[in-house]
Enzyme design. Structure first.
Site, PDB file in Angstrom:
ATOM      1  CG  PHE A 142       6.399  94.241 -29.142  1.00 20.59           C
ATOM      2  CD1 PHE A 142       5.782  94.451 -27.498  1.00 20.59           C
ATOM      3  CD2 PHE A 142       5.806  94.576 -30.046  1.00 20.59           C
ATOM      4  CE1 PHE A 142       4.548  95.078 -27.535  1.00 20.59           C
ATOM      5  CE2 PHE A 142       4.631  95.316 -30.037  1.00 20.59           C
ATOM      6  CZ  PHE A 142       3.984  95.347 -28.756  1.00 20.59           C
ATOM      7  CB  ILE A 147       2.965  91.748 -31.093  1.00 23.75           C
ATOM      8  CG1 ILE A 147       1.943  91.450 -30.148  1.00 23.75           C
ATOM      9  CG2 ILE A 147       2.591  91.987 -32.539  1.00 23.75           C
ATOM     10  CD1 ILE A 147       0.998  92.659 -29.776  1.00 23.75           C
ATOM     11  CB  SER A 148       8.038  91.667 -32.930  1.00 21.72           C
ATOM     12  OG  SER A 148       9.220  91.025 -33.491  1.00 21.72           O
ATOM     13  N   GLY A 149       7.312  88.509 -34.589  1.00 16.66           N
ATOM     14  CA  GLY A 149       7.873  87.234 -34.872  1.00 16.66           C
ATOM     15  C   GLY A 149       9.374  87.281 -34.684  1.00 16.66           C
ATOM     16  NE  ARG A 209       5.483  86.014 -31.395  1.00 12.14           N
ATOM     17  CZ  ARG A 209       5.076  85.533 -32.637  1.00 12.14           C
ATOM     18  NH1 ARG A 209       5.433  84.265 -32.836  1.00 12.14           N
ATOM     19  NH2 ARG A 209       4.738  86.198 -33.414  1.00 12.14           N
TER      20      ARG A 209
END
Ligand SMILES: N[C@@H](CCC(=O)N[C@@H](CS)C(=O)NCC(=O)O)C(=O)O
Length: 214
Positions: free
Chosen positions: A8, A10-12, A15
């Protein structure tokens, strides 16, 4: 043989795993699990990861979660050489130390600020949490003072992991001007493969947090 990364943007942490995959040119197929729509709680995903967190890797049936474990696995499996996760005992130990610093301190402090704003109705960043994150950023600044990258003179998965965390808080508008070595390193990180893709996800994260801030 397929390698799938449940992700996802948005998730650090998610990423961070994807940045490592991009750095090592792992042939990952990305499948989005939308946490805002609670897709991680679907029966089909719970069968894969009962802890229902992303990132999660499925390498031809071998399932692995925890972003930094995924990063290490992908580099060990696909790295043309070991510079991203050195095999040398002491170099690897230093990378691991920085990875644990991220997972147990830096990321935790960013989450302590942002999770309540995103999901619990919090509308401000309380001073103790702000001070706490700045103390931790001070440690990172110190690591980088005499070191080009987070764990030595070459980028490693400590950089991909920590950059995913730092880019999240930068997208919220955090002032890092008091941390000159971090500022220098952030500039360098734009050369990491997948940095632009990461920054797009970080921006979406920052926008979602800022929308709820007074
Ligand atoms: N330590 C884990 C953290 C993973 C994590 O907390 N992921 C969050 C998104 S940032 C998640 O999937 N949350 C949904 C849930 O737990 O249901 C890692 O680095 O992978």
């Amino acid at each position: 043989m397929s390698v799938k990364l449940y992700h996802f943007p948005i998730s650090g942490p998610s990423r961070g795993a994807l940045l490592a995959a991009r750095a090592v040119e792992a042939p990952v197929e990305v499948e989005i699990i939308n946490l805002f729509q609670k897709e991680q709680l679907k029966e089909s995903f719970l069968k894969i990861n009962p802890q229902h967190c992303i990132p999660t890797l499925d390498d031809d049936g071998f399932i692995l979660w925890e972003s930094r474990a995924i990063a290490g696995y992908l580099v060990d499996k696909y790295g043309k050489d070991d510079h991203l996760y050195p095999k040398d005992l002491k170099k690897r130990a230093l990378v691991n130390q920085r990875l644990y610093f991220d997972s147990s301190s830096l990321y935790v402090k960013i989450r302590a600020i942002c999770f309540p704003i995103l999901f619990l109705g919090e509308t401000e960043i309380k001073k103790p949490l702000k001070d706490d994150l700045n103390v931790t950023l001070g440690f990172l600044d110190q690591f980088l003072k005499d070191s080009k990258w987070v764990a030595g003179d070459q980028p490693t998965i400590a950089d991909t992991s920590i950059y995913a965390s730092v880019s999240s808080i930068l997208a919220v508008g955090w002032d890092i001007s008091g941390f000159p070595s971090i500022v220098r390193w952030v500039g360098q990180c734009s050369s990491l493969p997948g940095a632009a893709e990461n920054d797009e996800g970080a921006k979406a994260f920052g926008d979602a947090v800022k929308k709820n801030l007074h």
